[in-house]
Design an enzyme around this catalytic site. Sequence first.
Site, PDB file in Angstrom:
ATOM      1  N   LEU A 126      64.421-137.030 -69.344  1.00  0.00           N
ATOM      2  CA  LEU A 126      65.744-136.905 -69.306  1.00  0.00           C
ATOM      3  C   LEU A 126      66.309-136.450 -67.862  1.00  0.00           C
ATOM      4  O   LEU A 126      67.463-136.471 -67.754  1.00  0.00           O
ATOM      5  CB  LEU A 126      65.591-135.254 -70.199  1.00  0.00           C
ATOM      6  CG  LEU A 126      66.947-135.207 -70.552  1.00  0.00           C
ATOM      7  CD1 LEU A 126      67.326-135.959 -71.218  1.00  0.00           C
ATOM      8  CD2 LEU A 126      66.757-133.232 -71.315  1.00  0.00           C
ATOM      9  N   VAL A 131      59.887-132.119 -58.105  1.00  0.00           N
ATOM     10  CA  VAL A 131      58.182-131.285 -58.370  1.00  0.00           C
ATOM     11  C   VAL A 131      57.701-131.856 -59.775  1.00  0.00           C
ATOM     12  O   VAL A 131      56.882-132.026 -60.101  1.00  0.00           O
ATOM     13  CB  VAL A 131      58.410-129.830 -57.902  1.00  0.00           C
ATOM     14  CG1 VAL A 131      56.611-128.690 -58.647  1.00  0.00           C
ATOM     15  CG2 VAL A 131      58.489-129.562 -56.949  1.00  0.00           C
ATOM     16  N   VAL A 134      60.926-134.190 -66.769  1.00  0.00           N
ATOM     17  CA  VAL A 134      61.547-133.223 -68.086  1.00  0.00           C
ATOM     18  C   VAL A 134      61.600-133.878 -69.245  1.00  0.00           C
ATOM     19  O   VAL A 134      62.253-135.283 -68.857  1.00  0.00           O
ATOM     20  CB  VAL A 134      62.926-132.312 -68.069  1.00  0.00           C
ATOM     21  CG1 VAL A 134      63.244-131.875 -69.524  1.00  0.00           C
ATOM     22  CG2 VAL A 134      62.331-131.775 -67.235  1.00  0.00           C
ATOM     23  N   ASP A 283      66.874-119.607 -57.880  1.00  0.00           N
ATOM     24  CA  ASP A 283      67.345-121.435 -57.616  1.00  0.00           C
ATOM     25  C   ASP A 283      69.248-121.139 -58.374  1.00  0.00           C
ATOM     26  O   ASP A 283      68.993-122.179 -59.488  1.00  0.00           O
ATOM     27  CB  ASP A 283      66.509-121.456 -57.877  1.00  0.00           C
ATOM     28  CG  ASP A 283      66.499-123.057 -57.364  1.00  0.00           C
ATOM     29  OD1 ASP A 283      67.502-123.931 -56.617  1.00  0.00           O
ATOM     30  OD2 ASP A 283      65.478-124.674 -57.879  1.00  0.00           O
TER      31      ASP A 283
END
Length: 538
Positions: A126, A131, A134, A283
Amino acid sequence: MNRLLRFFTIIRVIAQYRLDEFFALPNMPWLLRLGLWLLPWRWYRNHQPRGERLRQALEQLGPVFVKFGQVLSTRRDLLPADIANELQKLQDRVPPFAGEQARQLIEKSLGLSIAQVFSQFEITPLASASVAQVHSATLHSGEQVVVKVIRPGIAKVMKQDIALMLMLAHLLTRFSADGRRLRPVEVVRDYERTLMDELDLQREAANAAQIRRHFEQDAALYVPQVYWDYTRHNVMVMERISGIPVADVEALQAQGTDMRKLAARGVEIFFTQVFRDNFFHADMHPGNIFVSREHPQDPQYIAVDFGIVGSLTPQDQQYLARNLLAFFKRDYRQVAQLHVDSGWVPADTPVHEFEAAIRTVCEPIFQKPLKDISFGHVLIGLFQTARRFNMEVQPQLVLLEKTLLNIEGLGRQLYPDLDLWETAKPFLERWMQQRVGVRGLYRRARKELPDLLDQLPYVPQLTLDALQQVKNLEHSLKQQPSRSVSWSRRWSTRVGGLALVIGGITAWQGDWQWLVQMPVEAAVLLALGAMLLWSDRS
């Protein structure tokens, strides 16, 4: 061998983008400066602005350096404006790794086949970042979820690149006095901790669960549910949300969203996390924030990606709140004194000179309407001014400054006329009243009462020991009767008052039943305190 090849790759990129300009420091030994000047890479002709060259070099060096540039872009207390502005353009445009490889990693981590866990699993990712990536899936129970998987081999790459960053940071520290003050080694170490934390998805899941718990009774923010049975160190399964990306202003306006309320609510969420919860999502860039499609007139934020969170010490919380309040009251003396009291600048800093410097920077800001004053840039201005007075980088404030800049930029994008001060001032004033007022004192006393009760059995003996010391000192000072009597009376008053306070706190149980349920230790302390105060009067 791999590290050596990586080192030469970095040298080649430095040459290609003429980054030696950043290492030509004024305090560098002349021999080393001459060596840099004679190196063959000076034959490269690259006339692009330095910020653009740095950004392109980081992009070419890969995801670890890209993310470092993103973090560095928030350090406006360290960087010139042209470089910081250019680094803000860095984006994680990282190609995904193979979906089949992701499937194998998930099965290995969970010890179950994909078919045993999910009724449906999308092999095409997706989204993909530096890092992790998904995938969307559906549990057998019917819940729509997303599966986050750490990129294979990324930990090894990160460690190699961070080792090289540390080497450059140590060189900067060694050859630059200004570099030592800006603590580049500590900056890289902080970045290393941030990256390592992001590699632990169980930690991220715990962060998400805690923020979700904080906002269970608050409709302003929704945090997706974590499915702990399917969460491991490198795999996390979380509820899939359906919302409008917060940066999609046209879609938000099309559904009739109250943009003013949405912008103000974002600011309130930030200050609630920082001051009420002391645990904030650090974040909060637009890619991690969505808006619910339900109730557009009472909009709700949805947050994802909790790999980076922040918190402050109680002292920093208080100093920060008081700094902001003093700044907007134009009480520059208070701002200067708070910087000294907090230890953010050296204790021997001349407060009056620091006050004058802050006034010089801040007064032009107040020529603008309050709605046009940037909170984030206020902090940056204060920190940059403090640098002239040897203020060291405060690592505990870095994440907060970054988050505040993100939130403020987002709020002004949603509603350009947002008055940040109008939204934040009542919150800060209310928080300060709760913290330093009578209610705050009572709340802290009740919170610390269990620890006090643990020590309580020792208090009578300690008090008697203190009285014995007073008696011994009084005896030794008999040659100066008036002084010793005055001294002993002062100590009797202090010890007696302390005994009364501790005894009263111990006895109080939140209602008036303490009169008949008073602990024995509390009765002893109250009696002892009363005796000491009475003896002092006589």
